[in-house]
Design a protein around this motif. Structure first.
Motif, PDB file in Angstrom:
ATOM      1  N   ALA A 287       0.443  -1.038   0.398  1.00 42.75           N
ATOM      2  CA  ALA A 287       0.191  -0.069   0.234  1.00 42.75           C
ATOM      3  C   ALA A 287       1.125   1.607  -0.278  1.00 42.75           C
ATOM      4  CB  ALA A 287      -1.104  -0.273   1.662  1.00 42.75           C
ATOM      5  N   GLU A 288       2.090   1.014   0.905  1.00 44.32           N
ATOM      6  CA  GLU A 288       2.546   2.179   0.898  1.00 44.32           C
ATOM      7  C   GLU A 288       3.373   2.603  -0.259  1.00 44.32           C
ATOM      8  OE1 GLU A 288       6.011   1.467   3.176  1.00 44.32           O
ATOM      9  OE2 GLU A 288       5.770   2.989   4.084  1.00 44.32           O
ATOM     10  N   GLN A 289       3.800   1.175  -0.946  1.00 46.08           N
ATOM     11  CA  GLN A 289       4.695   1.640  -2.205  1.00 46.08           C
ATOM     12  C   GLN A 289       3.615   2.186  -3.730  1.00 46.08           C
ATOM     13  OE1 GLN A 289       5.835  -1.919  -3.621  1.00 46.08           O
ATOM     14  NE2 GLN A 289       8.322  -1.365  -4.391  1.00 46.08           N
ATOM     15  N   LEU A 290       1.895   2.023  -3.369  1.00 47.64           N
ATOM     16  CA  LEU A 290       0.909   2.355  -4.102  1.00 47.64           C
ATOM     17  C   LEU A 290       1.314   4.169  -3.899  1.00 47.64           C
ATOM     18  CD1 LEU A 290      -2.152  -0.244  -4.671  1.00 47.64           C
ATOM     19  CD2 LEU A 290       0.444   0.293  -6.209  1.00 47.64           C
ATOM     20  N   VAL A 291       1.008   4.517  -2.995  1.00 53.12           N
ATOM     21  CA  VAL A 291       1.077   5.285  -2.372  1.00 53.12           C
ATOM     22  C   VAL A 291       2.227   6.627  -2.940  1.00 53.12           C
ATOM     23  CG1 VAL A 291       0.786   7.742  -0.716  1.00 53.12           C
ATOM     24  CG2 VAL A 291      -0.857   5.114  -0.992  1.00 53.12           C
ATOM     25  N   LYS A 292       3.231   6.024  -2.716  1.00 53.42           N
ATOM     26  CA  LYS A 292       4.717   6.395  -2.701  1.00 53.42           C
ATOM     27  C   LYS A 292       4.749   6.525  -4.833  1.00 53.42           C
ATOM     28  CE  LYS A 292       9.267   5.785  -2.345  1.00 53.42           C
ATOM     29  NZ  LYS A 292      10.152   5.067  -2.261  1.00 53.42           N
ATOM     30  N   GLN A 293       4.524   5.702  -5.454  1.00 54.05           N
ATOM     31  CA  GLN A 293       4.062   5.365  -6.615  1.00 54.05           C
ATOM     32  C   GLN A 293       2.950   7.094  -7.477  1.00 54.05           C
ATOM     33  OE1 GLN A 293       3.663   1.693  -7.924  1.00 54.05           O
ATOM     34  NE2 GLN A 293       5.883   0.982  -7.534  1.00 54.05           N
ATOM     35  N   PHE A 294       2.479   6.767  -6.558  1.00 51.47           N
ATOM     36  CA  PHE A 294       1.003   7.977  -7.288  1.00 51.47           C
ATOM     37  C   PHE A 294       1.411   9.045  -6.997  1.00 51.47           C
ATOM     38  CE2 PHE A 294      -2.772  10.171  -7.516  1.00 51.47           C
ATOM     39  CZ  PHE A 294      -3.817   9.778  -8.334  1.00 51.47           C
ATOM     40  N   THR A 295       1.904   9.536  -8.401  1.00 51.12           N
ATOM     41  CA  THR A 295       2.417  10.896  -8.884  1.00 51.12           C
ATOM     42  C   THR A 295       0.670  12.485  -8.939  1.00 51.12           C
ATOM     43  OG1 THR A 295       3.323   9.499 -10.653  1.00 51.12           O
ATOM     44  CG2 THR A 295       3.137  12.046 -10.699  1.00 51.12           C
ATOM     45  N   VAL A 296       1.112  13.318  -7.226  1.00 50.00           N
ATOM     46  CA  VAL A 296       0.226  14.131  -6.921  1.00 50.00           C
ATOM     47  C   VAL A 296       0.561  15.490  -8.519  1.00 50.00           C
ATOM     48  CG1 VAL A 296       0.356  13.710  -5.636  1.00 50.00           C
ATOM     49  CG2 VAL A 296       2.084  15.081  -5.471  1.00 50.00           C
ATOM     50  N   SER A 297      -1.187  16.364  -8.744  1.00 52.47           N
ATOM     51  CA  SER A 297      -0.893  17.032  -9.561  1.00 52.47           C
ATOM     52  C   SER A 297      -0.742  17.966  -8.812  1.00 52.47           C
ATOM     53  CB  SER A 297      -1.396  16.714 -10.498  1.00 52.47           C
ATOM     54  OG  SER A 297      -2.764  16.534 -10.315  1.00 52.47           O
ATOM     55  N   ASP A 298      -1.439  17.794  -7.627  1.00 48.86           N
ATOM     56  CA  ASP A 298      -1.234  19.703  -6.322  1.00 48.86           C
ATOM     57  C   ASP A 298      -1.217  19.263  -5.446  1.00 48.86           C
ATOM     58  OD1 ASP A 298      -4.103  18.525  -5.829  1.00 48.86           O
ATOM     59  OD2 ASP A 298      -5.801  19.443  -7.591  1.00 48.86           O
ATOM     60  N   LEU A 299      -1.836  20.275  -4.687  1.00 50.47           N
ATOM     61  CA  LEU A 299      -1.334  20.414  -3.095  1.00 50.47           C
ATOM     62  C   LEU A 299      -2.018  19.698  -2.233  1.00 50.47           C
ATOM     63  CD1 LEU A 299      -0.325  23.962  -2.488  1.00 50.47           C
ATOM     64  CD2 LEU A 299       1.366  22.021  -2.012  1.00 50.47           C
ATOM     65  N   ALA A 300      -3.397  19.471  -2.530  1.00 46.52           N
ATOM     66  CA  ALA A 300      -4.330  18.738  -2.658  1.00 46.52           C
ATOM     67  C   ALA A 300      -4.788  17.398  -2.456  1.00 46.52           C
ATOM     68  CB  ALA A 300      -5.966  19.445  -3.089  1.00 46.52           C
ATOM     69  N   GLU A 301      -3.891  17.355  -3.502  1.00 45.53           N
ATOM     70  CA  GLU A 301      -3.379  15.495  -3.705  1.00 45.53           C
ATOM     71  C   GLU A 301      -2.223  15.046  -2.872  1.00 45.53           C
ATOM     72  OE1 GLU A 301      -4.690  15.132  -8.106  1.00 45.53           O
ATOM     73  OE2 GLU A 301      -2.728  14.412  -8.374  1.00 45.53           O
ATOM     74  N   GLU A 302      -1.415  16.024  -2.531  1.00 46.26           N
ATOM     75  CA  GLU A 302      -0.463  15.841  -2.508  1.00 46.26           C
ATOM     76  C   GLU A 302      -1.267  15.370  -0.532  1.00 46.26           C
ATOM     77  OE1 GLU A 302       2.728  15.394  -2.313  1.00 46.26           O
ATOM     78  OE2 GLU A 302       3.098  15.001  -0.108  1.00 46.26           O
ATOM     79  N   ARG A 303      -1.759  16.610  -0.057  1.00 48.61           N
ATOM     80  CA  ARG A 303      -2.563  16.385   1.396  1.00 48.61           C
ATOM     81  C   ARG A 303      -2.518  15.254   1.731  1.00 48.61           C
ATOM     82  NH1 ARG A 303      -3.088  21.788   0.704  1.00 48.61           N
ATOM     83  NH2 ARG A 303      -5.125  21.490   0.444  1.00 48.61           N
TER      84      ARG A 303
END
Lengths: 792, 288
Positions: free
Chosen positions: A269-285
């Motif tokens: 799960a952690e790896q999936l989140v780590k791989q997910f590329t965020v596109s803005d601050l909201a997604e980063e949060r």
């Protein structure tokens, strides 16, 4: 992250020699519309300059303004559609409305100053897209080609400068009426609309676009082949989003992460989140919250895993090495996954834990990246050193050769116990040495076992004069004392015999009493060490019944004969002091036929017993010897000669009359059980005399109680023990056998009081057991319920 | 049974080793630790209770009763001490050698308390005892040291002393009573064990409920434990404690052998040496 863009579409050209184009302005407009679309590009309109057929000064200022105003956190996108012109040296110039072909250096955007602008820009994410002829020359003069940088990419950074061009350096870009756009931009726009989002994550990067466009333009490769330059790391920073797909991607990620967390597969799960590329601050949060939740659960799981490992070591002999190794990793590696350098046993133990609680995921330092692939058609993530989110089942990772994930920093670990041999990684030299040791070890074992077997068959080397008394007697006695009646006595005897055997090898074997007498009298047995004269008597007394076959035909018997050291029965009649057969026969005669030859006075036998009297009496009490009195033969020619012979079947029937005062020559027969009551203490012809003389047993309450209960009424009551005197003169008269009937009944039946006590003990024990177990169960049940109560 | 003390001790050792093997399987199957610690003593009590009612006596002396209580309590105190030492980070290579010293401790104390010195002094017996003790040490992984060497030493020593004390208490209690009271002994011993183990379990783990699988594993482990303890008590009743304890210490070899036979596990050189030492020591101890 603020994004700046300059979108230039130049279709109109004023000076001769440069023909106008049909679609650049439209291309730029369409791109602009997508960039400022909140669901796609998300660019603020104020940050995007759309220039249609601009003059050189206007375009130059826009470019300079964009690059110079960009901060480190900003991204910069430059798009140009129009003519690309070359000079004689192959340098490319982006032509705008007032570009003069003869004065390219000062009327068009040359590649050199353009590169200077890029170099001076603080932004870490710069993307240049050129849809013009010879545009590949711009890329090749600006940044290294993709082929040069692929090998150097080590991580996903999402930073750098990428240039996407419509053509190679010598090719012309084309536009088609049927498309309504330039060919390159047509596919660029399709890609931005979502077609380039091959992995479905809603994020479209320059590389995504390039892969898509290149695939679409494969049939034009000989005429117009797009080109991608720059670092792959730069190629993966988000360029635009695919609005609907983006939402779908986040929702999908959440579902996958939740599923993995439910399965306790937090590393994945952690790896999936780590791989997910965020596109803005909201997604980063959102991703940060997810990471925090996973971290917390990981900590809890790691602690649970640590406890379980300790318990496994405690309860299943998990080896120290494996336990320590696992605990070390748990303590030092926050992403601890278990290590399988150990043997299969430990391997399986760990696997059982991992399968249920944590995934077996390879650590990154041991992960071997696949061969770099060309950008086209290859998932980019595999090139950048990030594992694809595909989960490798634990059993695949652990089922094959154990993977040495941890031992690289522990060279000593490979020397502990050959465990690495199981992993197939032991050097050949060490494997050979181990084999040699094994061969030597097992050879020695075989020899030793053969030697041991021979020792068993041949027996210990003994002197010819030494016979194995101890073994014979011990076997006889153990065989016939299965009920443990005389266990303490026999144990003491055995110990003594073993001591004799151990230190002096003076083990004698008697097959009959004659051998005993002969051995003792002729001194063929050297009695030394702990073998005292009393031992001899004991040995004789123990051996005699068996040797004489006195108890043949009896189904069960126990016998114990105590003969005082100076017993007159064993004293030679000739006065020499030597023990002779004749004297032993005296004993036998006295015991068996009561012939009266044993005129023994009390004074003649005053020595003590070899076994402490207290011990014997305690033994009698413990064993409840009087219970089966009726089956007992009591032979007591003297108060100092105590004989107990028990006869019976399944149950121990044993009795003893110790230290009965027996006037010589008096005997009483008791028929019925093949036993003979030789004599018993009597006083005035009534049985309370028996009670009187047994003062050493009078403290046994059970005896007193039984006697009182049974005899008391029959004989008119027993006097208190204290009133009886051992030294009173007694007249002896034959006893009526009827007197023994109460005794027989008493000892044949279980004492009611004793039976009640026994029943009470059993009830108490059972009740205590059930209550305690019930309490433990209730407490456990309550604890379980408490722990499983839902939280708020 | 006096002549069969060795056979009794050997069977007890095999059963205890088999129990360890089954316990390992239970752990692999994910049986809860609490279940594994609590169910077996309960099973032993429930198995022994009916047999108690068939006997002519429960406890023939207070000594036997006290001995049984002591045995059960000390046994689980030893287990809890080992557990606590591990939980405090005491390395296994520090803990287990100390814990295993209970066997030589029993031998030494038996020489004085039960006057077994005559037996122990026999050369073949002495060598056998030494080899049996050595076998348990060979299996210990000594190759690495650690910074937490001193931690848990007191707990390890307590575990060794308690373990030796449990065995001595059993000998004191059971050798002076009828053989049929073995069931009463097991009941009382395990009641004490249930209390200690239960309190320890509740204090150190979070109960999460027993499943049917936990009960099945616990039943098997408890039955094997029952057989092993009953045979061990009979063995120390008729045999020398020093010899029986030395034979019993070799039970740790059994799961190794079973693992190699049934699970195809690879035997390390150290494990093979342990097996050989055990065979030799059994050969010699049998002559005692």
């Amino acid at each position: 992250m603020p994004a700046k863009a300059v979108v230039i579409g130049c279709a109109k050209y004023e000076l001769p020699g440069v023909t106008s184009l049909k679609f650049p302005e439209r291309d730029a407009g369409e791109l602009y519309r997508r960039l400022v679309d909140p669901a796609i590009g998300g660019y603020a309109e104020s940050n995007v300059d759309l220039l249609t057929s601009p003059m050189f000064g206007e375009a130059s200022r826009a470019l300079a303004r964009a690059f110079k105003s960009a901060s480190r956190q900003d991204s910069v996108l430059i798009y140009f559609a129009g003519h690309g012109l070359r000079d004689d040296e192959g340098n490319i110039y982006l032509a705008v409305r007032d570009t003069d072909p003869d004065l390219l250096e000062v009327t068009s955007m040359a590649s050199r100053p353009f590169r200077q602008l890029i170099d001076s820009c603080r932004s870490q994410q710069i993307c240049v897209i050129l849809d013009c002829c010879f545009s590949g020359a711009f890329a090749s003069r600006t940044v290294p080609s993709v082929a040069d940088v692929t090998q150097s990419v080590t991580a996903l950074t999402g930073e750098g400068t990428v240039i996407l061009t419509a053509t190679q350096r010598t090719q012309e870009a084309r536009e088609r009426d049927e498309l309504g756009h330039g060919v390159f931009t047509n596919y660029l726009l399709q890609g931005i609309d979502g077609a380039a989002d091959a992995d479905g994550d809603g994020i479209i990067t320059a590389l995504d676009l390039y892969n898509f466009i290149a695939r679409k333009m494969e049939n034009l490769a000989g005429v117009q082949r797009p080109m991608f330059s720059g670092s792959l790391a730069g190629g993966v920073f988000p360029l635009v989003r695919s609005g609907r797909r983006r939402a779908d991607a986040i929702a999908k990620l959440r579902v996958e992460v939740e599923a993995l967390r439910r399965d306790k597969r937090h590393l994945h799960a952690e790896q999936l989140v780590k791989q997910f590329t965020v596109s803005d601050l909201a997604e980063e949060r959102q991703m940060a919250i997810l990471r925090d939740e996973i971290d917390e659960e990981k900590r809890s799981l790691r602690e649970g895993l640590r406890r379980q490992l300790l318990q496994a070591a405690e309860r299943s002999h998990l080896s120290d090495g494996t336990l320590r190794e696992a605990l070390d990793i748990l303590a030092t590696n926050p992403d601890a996954v278990f290590v399988t350098k150990s043997s299969d046993l430990h391997h399986r133990l760990l696997r059982s834990y991992l399968a249920g609680r944590l995934d077996a995921v390879t650590l990154e330092e041991t992960w071997t990246p696949p061969e770099p692939a060309t950008p086209t058609g290859v998932p980019l993530r595999s090139v950048t050193g990030v594992q694809a989110p595909t989960v490798t089942p634990p059993n695949q990772l652990l089922g094959g050769q154990p993977q040495n994930l941890h031992s690289a920093a522990e060279p000593g670990a490979s020397e502990d116990n050959g465990q690495l041999e199981a992993a197939g990684s032991t050097p050949l030299r060490r494997r050979g040495a181990s084999t040699m040791v094994r061969i030597l070890m097992w050879s020695a074992a075989a020899l030793a076992l053969i030697a041991g077997a021979l020792t068993f068959t041949s027996g210990p080397a003994l002197d010819t004069t030494e016979l194995r008394l101890g073994v014979l007697l011990k076997r006889e006695w153990d065989q016939h004392t299965a009920e443990g009646v005389f266990s303490l006595v026999v144990q003491q005897l055995n110990r003594r015999l073993q001591g004799i055997a151990a230190f002096n090898s003076k083990i004698v074997t008697f097959t009959n009493i004659d051998e005993v007498s002969r051995a003792l009298n002729e001194r063929t047995v050297d009695v030394v060490g702990e073998l005292s004269p009393r031992d001899i008597y004991v040995v004789r007394d123990l051996a005699e019944p068996f040797a004489a076959g006195l108890y043949e035909g009896l189904q069960h018997y126990n016998a114990l004969i105590f003969v005082p050291a100076e017993s007159p029965y064993l004293v030679a009649e000739d006065g020499t002091g030597e023990v002779k057969e004749a004297s032993w026969n005296n004993v036998l005669a006295a015991l068996n036929d009561g012939s009266g030859k044993l005129a023994v006075s009390d004074e003649s036998s005053t020595s003590g017993f070899w076994f402490p009297r207290s011990l014997v009496l305690e033994e009698f009490r413990q064993r409840q010897w009087f219970r089966s009195f009726a089956d007992v033969t009591v032979r007591s020619p003297s108060q100092e000669l105590m004989v107990a012979v028990a006869c019976g079947k399944q149950k121990v029937v044993a009795g003893v009359t110790a230290a009965f005062r027996l006037p010589p020559g008096k005997q009483v027969s008791c028929d019925g059980r093949q036993v003979t009551l030789v004599s018993i203490q009597k006083s005035e012809g009534i049985l309370h005399g028996a009670y009187a003389v047994r003062n050493d047993l009078a403290e046994d309450e059970r005896v007193v109680r039984s006697l009182k209960n049974s005899w008391g009424n029959a004989v008119g009551g027993l006097p208190e023990p204290q009133r009886l005197s051992l030294g009173l003169p007694m007249s002896w008269t034959p006893v009526n056998p009827a007197y023994y009937e109460p005794i027989r009944r008493v000892f044949a039946a279980q004492d009611p009081l004793e039976a009640k006590q026994l029943r009470d003990q059993k009830v108490a024990l059972t009740a205590a057991s059930l209550i305690l177990i019930a309490c433990a169960g209730a407490y456990y049940f309550l604890s379980t319920r408490k722990n499983s109560a839902p939280g708020r | 049974l006096g002549d069969y003390w060795f056979l009794l001790a050997l069977l007890s050792t095999l059963l205890n080793g088999l129990r360890a093997f089954v316990t390992k399987r239970a752990v692999e199957a994910g049986t809860l630790p609490a279940a594994g610690r609590l169910i077996p003593p309960v099973v032993m009590v429930l198995l022994s209770l009916p047999a108690v009612w068939l006997q002519d006596s429960v406890f023939e002396s207070r000594l036997a009763l006290v001995g049984a209580l002591l045995q059960g309590s000390l046994f689980y105190i030893a287990a809890a001490s080992r557990w606590s030492a591990l939980n405090r980070g005491t390395p296994g290579y520090v803990l287990y050698p100390i814990v295993q010293s209970s066997t030589p401790l029993i031998v030494i104390l038996s020489a004085f308390l039960f006057r077994e010195w005559a037996t122990i002094r026999q050369p073949q017996v002495m060598v056998g005892i030494i080899m049996a003790t050595a076998a348990t040490y060979v299996l210990t992984d000594w190759h690495k040291g650690g910074a937490r060497f001193k931690e848990g030493l007191a707990l390890a020593a307590l575990a060794a002393v308690a373990s030796a004390g449990a065995t001595l208490a059993a000998k004191f209690a059971f050798s002076s009573t009828a053989s049929g009271t073995v069931f009463s002994f097991i009941v009382v011993s395990n009641l004490a064990g249930v209390m200690v183990a239960g309190l320890h379990t509740f204090a150190t783990t979070d109960p999460t409920g027993f499943g049917r699988r936990d009960w099945l594993w616990g039943l098997g482990i408890g039955a094997l434990n029952f057989g092993g303890l009953a045979l061990f008590l009979q063995a120390i009743r008729y045999g020398e404690l020093s010899l029986v304890a030395s034979v019993g210490a070799l039970s740790l070899v059994v799961p190794i052998v079973l693992g190699a036979l049934f699970d195809g596990e690879h035997l390390t050189l150290r494990q093979e040496a342990t097996i050989l030492l055990s065979l030799f020591s059994l050969l010699l101890l049998a002559q005692g």
